[in-house]
Design an enzyme around this catalytic site. Structure first.
Site, PDB file in Angstrom:
ATOM      1  N   HIS A  58       0.841  -1.210   0.000  1.00 58.82           N
ATOM      2  CA  HIS A  58       0.000   0.000   0.000  1.00 58.82           C
ATOM      3  C   HIS A  58       0.874   1.257   0.000  1.00 58.82           C
ATOM      4  O   HIS A  58       1.257   1.771   1.056  1.00 58.82           O
ATOM      5  CB  HIS A  58      -0.911  -0.009   1.220  1.00 58.82           C
ATOM      6  CG  HIS A  58      -2.000   1.006   1.163  1.00 58.82           C
ATOM      7  ND1 HIS A  58      -3.242   0.792   1.716  1.00 58.82           N
ATOM      8  CD2 HIS A  58      -2.060   2.252   0.625  1.00 58.82           C
ATOM      9  CE1 HIS A  58      -4.009   1.846   1.516  1.00 58.82           C
ATOM     10  NE2 HIS A  58      -3.302   2.755   0.853  1.00 58.82           N
ATOM     11  N   HIS A  60       1.603   5.134  -2.252  1.00 56.62           N
ATOM     12  CA  HIS A  60       1.196   6.124  -3.254  1.00 56.62           C
ATOM     13  C   HIS A  60       2.453   6.763  -3.831  1.00 56.62           C
ATOM     14  O   HIS A  60       3.186   7.441  -3.115  1.00 56.62           O
ATOM     15  CB  HIS A  60       0.304   7.190  -2.616  1.00 56.62           C
ATOM     16  CG  HIS A  60      -0.963   6.640  -2.038  1.00 56.62           C
ATOM     17  ND1 HIS A  60      -2.137   6.562  -2.763  1.00 56.62           N
ATOM     18  CD2 HIS A  60      -1.233   6.110  -0.822  1.00 56.62           C
ATOM     19  CE1 HIS A  60      -3.088   6.018  -2.004  1.00 56.62           C
ATOM     20  NE2 HIS A  60      -2.557   5.733  -0.815  1.00 56.62           N
ATOM     21  N   LEU A  61       2.681   6.547  -5.118  1.00 57.58           N
ATOM     22  CA  LEU A  61       3.867   7.108  -5.774  1.00 57.58           C
ATOM     23  C   LEU A  61       3.567   8.402  -6.529  1.00 57.58           C
ATOM     24  O   LEU A  61       4.491   9.070  -7.003  1.00 57.58           O
ATOM     25  CB  LEU A  61       4.500   6.082  -6.710  1.00 57.58           C
ATOM     26  CG  LEU A  61       5.122   4.862  -6.018  1.00 57.58           C
ATOM     27  CD1 LEU A  61       5.713   3.903  -7.035  1.00 57.58           C
ATOM     28  CD2 LEU A  61       6.164   5.273  -4.995  1.00 57.58           C
ATOM     29  N   ASP A 149      -8.654   2.748  -3.608  1.00 62.20           N
ATOM     30  CA  ASP A 149      -8.140   3.287  -2.349  1.00 62.20           C
ATOM     31  C   ASP A 149      -8.244   4.801  -2.305  1.00 62.20           C
ATOM     32  O   ASP A 149      -7.936   5.495  -3.273  1.00 62.20           O
ATOM     33  CB  ASP A 149      -6.692   2.899  -2.131  1.00 62.20           C
ATOM     34  CG  ASP A 149      -6.167   3.473  -0.826  1.00 62.20           C
ATOM     35  OD1 ASP A 149      -6.707   3.110   0.225  1.00 62.20           O
ATOM     36  OD2 ASP A 149      -5.265   4.316  -0.871  1.00 62.20           O
ATOM     37  N   HIS A 176     -10.509   0.308   0.547  1.00 61.38           N
ATOM     38  CA  HIS A 176     -10.554   1.378   1.540  1.00 61.38           C
ATOM     39  C   HIS A 176     -12.021   1.460   1.965  1.00 61.38           C
ATOM     40  O   HIS A 176     -12.872   1.870   1.183  1.00 61.38           O
ATOM     41  CB  HIS A 176     -10.085   2.681   0.881  1.00 61.38           C
ATOM     42  CG  HIS A 176     -10.328   3.923   1.676  1.00 61.38           C
ATOM     43  ND1 HIS A 176      -9.306   4.672   2.217  1.00 61.38           N
ATOM     44  CD2 HIS A 176     -11.465   4.570   2.010  1.00 61.38           C
ATOM     45  CE1 HIS A 176      -9.805   5.719   2.840  1.00 61.38           C
ATOM     46  NE2 HIS A 176     -11.112   5.683   2.729  1.00 61.38           N
ATOM     47  N   HIS A 210      -5.605  -0.484   5.775  1.00 64.89           N
ATOM     48  CA  HIS A 210      -5.401   0.351   6.968  1.00 64.89           C
ATOM     49  C   HIS A 210      -6.538   0.283   8.004  1.00 64.89           C
ATOM     50  O   HIS A 210      -7.210   1.280   8.284  1.00 64.89           O
ATOM     51  CB  HIS A 210      -5.151   1.802   6.574  1.00 64.89           C
ATOM     52  CG  HIS A 210      -6.047   2.351   5.492  1.00 64.89           C
ATOM     53  ND1 HIS A 210      -7.419   2.267   5.517  1.00 64.89           N
ATOM     54  CD2 HIS A 210      -5.728   3.011   4.347  1.00 64.89           C
ATOM     55  CE1 HIS A 210      -7.914   2.859   4.449  1.00 64.89           C
ATOM     56  NE2 HIS A 210      -6.914   3.305   3.717  1.00 64.89           N
ATOM     57  N   ASP A 282       0.960   2.773   3.826  1.00 69.00           N
ATOM     58  CA  ASP A 282       0.075   3.783   3.224  1.00 69.00           C
ATOM     59  C   ASP A 282       0.882   5.060   2.993  1.00 69.00           C
ATOM     60  O   ASP A 282       0.410   6.172   3.254  1.00 69.00           O
ATOM     61  CB  ASP A 282      -1.158   4.048   4.087  1.00 69.00           C
ATOM     62  CG  ASP A 282      -2.227   4.879   3.370  1.00 69.00           C
ATOM     63  OD1 ASP A 282      -2.093   5.097   2.151  1.00 69.00           O
ATOM     64  OD2 ASP A 282      -3.187   5.304   4.024  1.00 69.00           O
ATOM     65  N   HIS A 286       2.839  14.411   0.383  1.00 65.96           N
ATOM     66  CA  HIS A 286       2.239  15.670  -0.050  1.00 65.96           C
ATOM     67  C   HIS A 286       3.298  16.758   0.032  1.00 65.96           C
ATOM     68  O   HIS A 286       4.359  16.576   0.639  1.00 65.96           O
ATOM     69  CB  HIS A 286       1.062  16.050   0.850  1.00 65.96           C
ATOM     70  CG  HIS A 286      -0.107  15.127   0.756  1.00 65.96           C
ATOM     71  ND1 HIS A 286      -0.939  15.081  -0.331  1.00 65.96           N
ATOM     72  CD2 HIS A 286      -0.577  14.201   1.632  1.00 65.96           C
ATOM     73  CE1 HIS A 286      -1.891  14.172  -0.125  1.00 65.96           C
ATOM     74  NE2 HIS A 286      -1.685  13.621   1.054  1.00 65.96           N
ATOM     75  N   GLY A 301      -2.653  12.110   4.846  1.00 67.08           N
ATOM     76  CA  GLY A 301      -1.583  11.194   4.470  1.00 67.08           C
ATOM     77  C   GLY A 301      -0.226  11.588   5.008  1.00 67.08           C
ATOM     78  O   GLY A 301       0.129  12.768   5.062  1.00 67.08           O
TER      79      GLY A 301
END
Length: 401
Positions: A58, A60-61, A149, A176, A210, A282, A286, A301
């Site tokens: 899990h 986020h790229l 998600d 999610h 999560h 997760d 940002h 996040g």
């Protein structure tokens, strides 16, 4: 290239042993005492511990579309620095990964930029709008799993259709769970309960992202008594934090939010008893501006790839909440087993995905030094044990210091 790792303590056949490891190209070709051969590279692993490469299902790229937050290059450098050899990236990019053309374009980015193995998710619904199912049949051969998600599937009917389609092609649905008509803990557990019923009815492989509440984990515990195809993950921040520790700081803003101490205690109990299958970060980077608006208004996040193992080793293993073997199970063995991935074990003939740590070395988390573009974490400046010394992905040293 050939690589010999000497004098280390390796996690082999479920126990720690003093053995050498010989690697040729991307495979482990020998594990034995005192291997002595000429190789292209040698690592002296004296006082170091070698475990199967960490796996995070899990992450986020952000690329494509949000490169100011993170890129495949910076995200996978962060993963390698944290000991991860395989990560699975969520589809909420811009554009959203919901068709084969976009998926193939993403895979091209991955091939050219990734430092570690990256397995992409595809959205469950077109545009992650929860209205229309993606073409699971055509996409299933090309993706890791399906997930919306960041957005809970509000329609029970759409979720059931998705699970039935995914089952046909042996692909997991990863959810999610968030019911937008509810508040508090019920936002999560009401949709967890709904989706578990659908999964049990249709016998679909179903993984819950999560988990954060005691009611959710109780429902999952009960469902797992009847089904081996149900699994769930937990993040380090939901394990280590509760509402009493919150600060008016964007580093504490995530979704699901940090819950009560009772929720935290229930999660730890179910980490110990085996209900929780894996730890996933997760990792959600940002910009500094997006995370500078306090607890209420900052973007949801936090990042975690570079510190997850050290946090879990320091606050779970060293405090005797779980064993070291259980930590390896949660961060490598189980993700590989449940999602049928390469890795998760050290064996002759196996893929040479390895994480090498100095477990005795202390260090201070300094978010300003992260390789990730995201620097927001509630654990900045914490003193932890467990320094990543080398990360080896498919026989190649992708991180070393």
């Amino acid at each position: 290239m050939s690589l010999l790792i000497k004098n280390g303590t390796i996690f082999y056949r479920n126990k720690l042993c003093k053995l050498d490891i010989l690697i040729n190209k991307d495979k482990i070709i020998n594990i034995n005492k005192h291997i002595s051969v000429k190789t292209d590279q040698t690592i002296d692993a004296t006082n170091l511990t070698i475990i199967p490469g960490l796996i995070d299902v899990h992450v986020h790229l952000r690329e494509p579309g949000f490169e100011y937050k993170e890129t495949i290059e910076t995200g996978t450098k962060a993963a390698a620095a944290g000991g991860f050899t395989t990560i699975c990236c969520m589809p909420n990019t811009k554009p959203i990964i919901d068709n084969l053309s976009r998926l193939n374009a993403l895979k091209q980015f991955i091939r050219s930029k990734a430092m570690v193995n990256v397995l992409p998710y595809v959205a469950i619904s077109n545009g992650q709008l929860g209205k229309e199912l993606v073409d699971i049949k055509s996409l299933s051969k090309h993706c890791f799993a399906f997930s919306d998600d960041g957005v809970g599937i509000q329609s029970a009917l759409l979720m059931e259709i998705a699970m039935c389609e995914a089952k046909k092609y042996s692909k997991p649905i990863v959810a999610h769970c968030e019911d937008l008509t509810k508040t508090g803990n019920a936002m999560e557990y009401s949709e967890v309960g709904r989706d578990l019923k659908i999964a049990l009815k249709n016998k679909c492989q179903f993984h819950i992202c999560h988990v954060s509440t005691k009611e959710s984990i109780d429902l999952i515990y009960k469902a797992k008594q009847h089904a081996s195809f149900i699994s769930c993950e937990i993040t380090p921040h939901h394990l280590l934090l509760n509402k009493t520790l919150l600060k008016n700081n964007g580093a504490y803003k995530m979704n699901p939010p940090i819950a009560s101490k009772q929720d935290q205690q229930a999660l730890i109990k179910n980490l110990q008893n085996g209900t929780i299958d894996m730890i996933a970060t997760d990792h959600a980077p940002h910009s500094k501006e997006e995370k500078s608006k306090g607890l209420l208004k900052s973007a949801n996040g936090v990042v975690g790839l570079e510190i997850s193992f050290a946090l879990m080793y320091t606050y779970l293993v060293k405090k005797h909440i779980i064993t070291f073997n259980r930590l390896i199970e949660l961060m490598s063995v189980n993700p590989a087993k449940i999602f049928h991935l390469n890795g998760g074990t050290i064996k002759i003939g196996g893929i040479a995905d390895l994480s090498i740590f100095n477990l005795n070395q202390k260090w201070k988390i300094d978010a300003k030094k992260f390789k990730s573009k995201g620097h927001s974490t509630p654990f900045d400046q914490k003193i932890v044990h467990g320094v990543t010394k080398y990360t080896i992905c498919s026989g190649k040293i992708v991180y070393g210091k």
